[in-house]
Design a protein around this motif. Structure first.
Motif, PDB file in Angstrom:
ATOM      1  N   ASP A   8       0.821  -1.212   0.000  1.00 38.28           N
ATOM      2  CA  ASP A   8       0.000   0.000   0.000  1.00 38.28           C
ATOM      3  C   ASP A   8       0.857   1.265   0.000  1.00 38.28           C
ATOM      4  OD1 ASP A   8       1.005  -0.215   2.519  1.00 38.28           O
ATOM      5  OD2 ASP A   8      -0.933  -0.333   3.550  1.00 38.28           O
ATOM      6  N   ARG A  73     -12.185  -2.547 -13.123  1.00 38.74           N
ATOM      7  CA  ARG A  73     -12.884  -1.754 -12.107  1.00 38.74           C
ATOM      8  C   ARG A  73     -14.041  -0.972 -12.713  1.00 38.74           C
ATOM      9  NH1 ARG A  73      -7.543  -1.000 -10.338  1.00 38.74           N
ATOM     10  NH2 ARG A  73      -7.379   0.988 -11.446  1.00 38.74           N
ATOM     11  N   TRP A 287     -20.541  -2.587  -9.555  1.00 43.26           N
ATOM     12  CA  TRP A 287     -19.621  -3.003  -8.502  1.00 43.26           C
ATOM     13  C   TRP A 287     -18.902  -1.766  -7.984  1.00 43.26           C
ATOM     14  CZ3 TRP A 287     -21.165  -5.914 -12.470  1.00 43.26           C
ATOM     15  CH2 TRP A 287     -21.404  -7.277 -12.267  1.00 43.26           C
ATOM     16  N   HIS A 288     -18.598  -1.750  -6.729  1.00 41.24           N
ATOM     17  CA  HIS A 288     -17.948  -0.586  -6.127  1.00 41.24           C
ATOM     18  C   HIS A 288     -16.614  -1.016  -5.517  1.00 41.24           C
ATOM     19  CE1 HIS A 288     -21.677   1.626  -6.719  1.00 41.24           C
ATOM     20  NE2 HIS A 288     -22.317   0.585  -6.206  1.00 41.24           N
ATOM     21  N   PHE A 289     -15.543  -0.422  -6.012  1.00 37.82           N
ATOM     22  CA  PHE A 289     -14.203  -0.763  -5.559  1.00 37.82           C
ATOM     23  C   PHE A 289     -13.561   0.440  -4.876  1.00 37.82           C
ATOM     24  CE2 PHE A 289     -15.077  -3.248  -9.389  1.00 37.82           C
ATOM     25  CZ  PHE A 289     -14.837  -4.538  -8.937  1.00 37.82           C
ATOM     26  N   THR A 290     -12.665   0.147  -3.961  1.00 36.54           N
ATOM     27  CA  THR A 290     -11.866   1.214  -3.368  1.00 36.54           C
ATOM     28  C   THR A 290     -10.983   1.826  -4.444  1.00 36.54           C
ATOM     29  OG1 THR A 290     -11.830   0.056  -1.250  1.00 36.54           O
ATOM     30  CG2 THR A 290     -10.142   1.741  -1.604  1.00 36.54           C
ATOM     31  N   ALA A 291     -10.862   3.133  -4.440  1.00 38.23           N
ATOM     32  CA  ALA A 291     -10.051   3.812  -5.455  1.00 38.23           C
ATOM     33  C   ALA A 291      -8.593   3.377  -5.342  1.00 38.23           C
ATOM     34  CB  ALA A 291     -10.159   5.323  -5.283  1.00 38.23           C
ATOM     35  N   PRO A 292      -7.891   3.232  -6.471  1.00 40.17           N
ATOM     36  CA  PRO A 292      -6.469   2.869  -6.425  1.00 40.17           C
ATOM     37  C   PRO A 292      -5.661   3.935  -5.689  1.00 40.17           C
ATOM     38  CG  PRO A 292      -7.348   2.710  -8.662  1.00 40.17           C
ATOM     39  CD  PRO A 292      -8.381   3.409  -7.843  1.00 40.17           C
ATOM     40  N   LEU A 293      -4.499   3.543  -5.202  1.00 38.24           N
ATOM     41  CA  LEU A 293      -3.609   4.505  -4.563  1.00 38.24           C
ATOM     42  C   LEU A 293      -3.173   5.559  -5.578  1.00 38.24           C
ATOM     43  CD1 LEU A 293      -1.369   2.030  -2.546  1.00 38.24           C
ATOM     44  CD2 LEU A 293      -2.965   3.694  -1.580  1.00 38.24           C
TER      45      LEU A 293
END
Length: 297
Positions: A8, A73, A287-293
């Motif tokens: 991360d 995504r 679908w809902h994903f956490t945003a990329p770094l």
């Protein structure tokens, strides 16, 4: 072998210290010298250099395999054919049809799967998962009749130990189907419902069944109302007098545990229409994903 590691750390391809922080994670995960780095990304050259390995560019233009993490995504269903079985299983929208005896759960599960298969494309592989508890019951009755040909369903008794077996097998069958099918899977009951059937046949809740049911995410439950559906005795059912109690128990447990559900009622065609509308609504949410770094390239 496939190895994984949590990385991360922010991405900045112009910062040597950040590069080295990533490399520390990579080297620890691999644990041995690297001969080649296969990548479609521009940073592959520097990654290979830092590993002291050969760089092998694989379809950098994404022409042979038009897919990327960004594309997945944005539209998982549109990229479905490029996803591995484990990823499909994790992303599949799981819709469970449950209800009291002889309320049409199997019929509705089959018809829903057939409806979505007719849409073609990625949906052509839409499947449904049969109720393992019924298969288990058929085998139990057959074993009893092998000893006593006069044995009938009224003679059958269940123990609490049998229900975790049923719940695990139901989940295994469901996961296997999710790895192979389309973005939606229809399940004729699930391990959550097994807990309510435990109440019916043994009494009380079974903690092990509840632990099993908690492991798998389901996205929508369709509860088939007993009203308006004639009871059909197929030799493995107890009788119509229990159906109101079962419907009420399913409804209370679904509400108590915060599960998303819809009660489908009316005739066969109306139930299918209600179910399709609910499933289409679920799929439209995406679908809902956490945003990329954040990245600096």
């Amino acid at each position: 072998d496939v190895v994984g590691a949590v990385d991360d750390i922010p991405v900045d391809l112009h910062d040597p210290e950040i590069w080295e922080a990533h490399m520390k994670v990579f080297r620890a995960a691999v644990g041995r010298p690297v001969d080649a780095v296969f990548t479609s990304e521009e940073y592959g050259t520097e990654l290979a250099r830092r590993f002291g390995a050969e760089e092998v560019l694989v379809d950098p233009a994404r022409s042979l395999f038009p897919v990327s993490g960004t594309a997945v995504r944005a539209d998982p269903a549109g990229c479905w054919e490029y996803l591995g079985p484990a990823v499909r299983a994790a992303l599949t929208r799981r819709v469970v049809v449950l209800g009291a005896e002889s309320t049409g759960t199997t019929t509705l599960s089959r018809e829903l799967a057939a409806h979505y298969r007719r849409r073609g494309g990625v949906w052509a592989k839409t499947g449904w998962v049969a109720e393992y508890g019924r298969e288990y019951s058929e085998e139990k009755l057959a074993a009893a009749r092998a000893v006593d040909p006069a044995a009938s369903w009224e003679h059958m008794t269940f123990t609490s130990r049998e229900f975790p077996v049923i719940a695990r097998r139901q989940d295994e069958n469901e996961d296997r189907a999710a790895r192979l099918g389309s973005p939606v899977l229809f399940c004729d009951t699930d391990s959550f419902a097994t807990g309510v059937w435990h109440e019916r046949y043994v009494g009380g809740r079974n903690r092990e069944v509840e632990r099993i049911a908690a492991r798998t995410r389901r996205d929508l439950y369709l509860l088939t109302d007993h009203e308006g559906v004639p009871f059909e005795d197929d030799g493995l059912r107890d009788g119509p007098e229990l159906r109101p109690w079962m419907t009420a128990r399913f409804r209370r447990e679904l509400a108590r545990t915060g599960r998303r559900f819809l009660v489908v009622s009316g005739d066969r065609g109306s139930r299918l229409e209600q179910a399709v509308a609910a499933v289409d609504g679920l799929l439209a949410e995406g679908w809902h994903f956490t945003a990329p770094l954040p990245e600096r390239r």
